[in-house]
Design an enzyme around this catalytic site. Sequence first.
Site, mmCIF file in Angstrom:
data_model
loop_
_atom_site.group_PDB
_atom_site.id
_atom_site.type_symbol
_atom_site.label_atom_id
_atom_site.label_comp_id
_atom_site.label_asym_id
_atom_site.label_seq_id
_atom_site.Cartn_x
_atom_site.Cartn_y
_atom_site.Cartn_z
ATOM 1 N N LYS A 91 0.792 -1.457 -0.080
ATOM 2 C CA LYS A 91 0.046 -0.016 0.045
ATOM 3 C C LYS A 91 0.798 1.310 -0.005
ATOM 4 C CE LYS A 91 -4.016 1.956 2.524
ATOM 5 N NZ LYS A 91 -4.839 1.743 3.658
ATOM 6 N N SER A 110 -9.467 2.060 3.008
ATOM 7 C CA SER A 110 -8.853 2.563 2.097
ATOM 8 C C SER A 110 -7.642 1.872 1.311
ATOM 9 C CB SER A 110 -8.061 3.745 2.942
ATOM 10 O OG SER A 110 -7.184 2.966 3.704
ATOM 11 N N SER A 131 -9.895 -0.627 7.300
ATOM 12 C CA SER A 131 -9.447 -0.502 5.761
ATOM 13 C C SER A 131 -8.906 -1.752 5.374
ATOM 14 C CB SER A 131 -8.492 0.689 5.865
ATOM 15 O OG SER A 131 -9.343 1.938 6.123
#
Length: 473
Positions: A71, A146, A170
């Site tokens: 990420k 997210s 998330s």
Amino acid sequence: MADAVNDGLCAPGDLTNAALARIQSRAAGPDGLNAVLAVDELGSAHDADVVQSHVMRGTAMALAGVPLLVKDNIATHHLPTSCGSRILAGYISPFEATVVQRLRAAGAIVIGKTNMDEFAMGSSTENSAFGPTRNPIDPTRVPGGSSGGSAAAVAAGVTPVALGSETGGSVRQPAAFCGIVGVKPTYGRVSRYGLVAFASSLDHVGVFGRRVSDAARVFTVMAGVDRHDATSVDVPVPTIPDRADSSLAGVVIGRPLEYFPESLDPRIRTLCDAALERLRARGAEVRDVSLPNTALAIPVYYILAPAEASSNLARFDGVRYGARIGGEGLRSMYEATRSGGFGAEVTRRILLGTYVLSAGYYDAYYRRAQAVRDLITQDFSRVFASGVHALFTPTTPTTAFALGAVSDPYEMYLSDIFTATANLAGVPAMSQPIGRIDGLPVGGQLMAAHFDEATMFRVAHVLEDALGEAAHR
């Protein structure tokens, strides 16, 4: 995959090249899933050669040759760390996160960075400055957020595992929307050194995998105390078996009543009941329990998280990191950089956080929210002390929604209604597939006591084995 590399059945370079090809064909760019923002072809080739040399010397590695995506809010060498924001576009960290260092040392090949909601603020990966990510199961829908880029890449088969981060759900929420496994460890179990801070007391590094065993192997490699992170805890990392036990005799599974309200989609309730029945058939005792302060989790979360974010994001001012938008004088430069660099959702949360921390409102909002957070944590402690070994709930109240379908921020925040409590309490939690509704995946959530990931993975292994293909149809 790692076992095949260690046994000499395939070469790390071949696995890396195949993953890079899948990025180009499915995951990268606005015409694809837009799940990957940057790739490192040269670095991947070099690292694959290093792993191959270890294999030829007979050195077994836990993640030998496994291609990995990270990420974009986790610091890496040679690749940008933009946090999905214009204010950090193109920024390359001078150091690397501890979790990435540990995974590389175990033989993993970091091939790229994944799309995300800006500074991890969002539940759909529509808030990225680089455009939304699409769900590979149905590209008209969101992958969740997210960490939606990492979840979409794993679900699309680009890599077998990927790293994400959690503040209120998330990892687990996008895992549920994309039909894969997502794990959030106990707070303090995995180092946050190198994770760009959003809300420091709630942030966790998590992992996605297509199967429970994949996520478990990555978890055991990256977990453990780190001298760079004062909040990491020196607790022995458990050994997680790759295969399921045949029985859960003696294990008590709690079914929190507050996570099964009358308003819950009856189709999700049916899938959860079926999963619990499978656990019961393997010998587990299923017991109704209560976590009475659950309803307060979303209001508390959206006081504490923005408050910490408003402090953490103050450092992005055009002086020390990333973009700088000029102006006449220092104050003008600050205002132009932050106004032009942050998107709408980040700006909204900074304003909210600044308000609740301001003189005259600190006691009324922030201090009171911390007190309620203690009550939520006590709920979990009381249930686990009563003899319950794990909790089972739905991960989300809905399946993946259509891109652009949710414009009300509060409605979007409710996507995390079943996940935020685990972050507030700091307990480990994970989501795994338990079935589908109209072709869209549904996730079931397991939670355990602090640092008892071993029990959480044990139950998850058994549930995955018991559901079989039923989890994916």
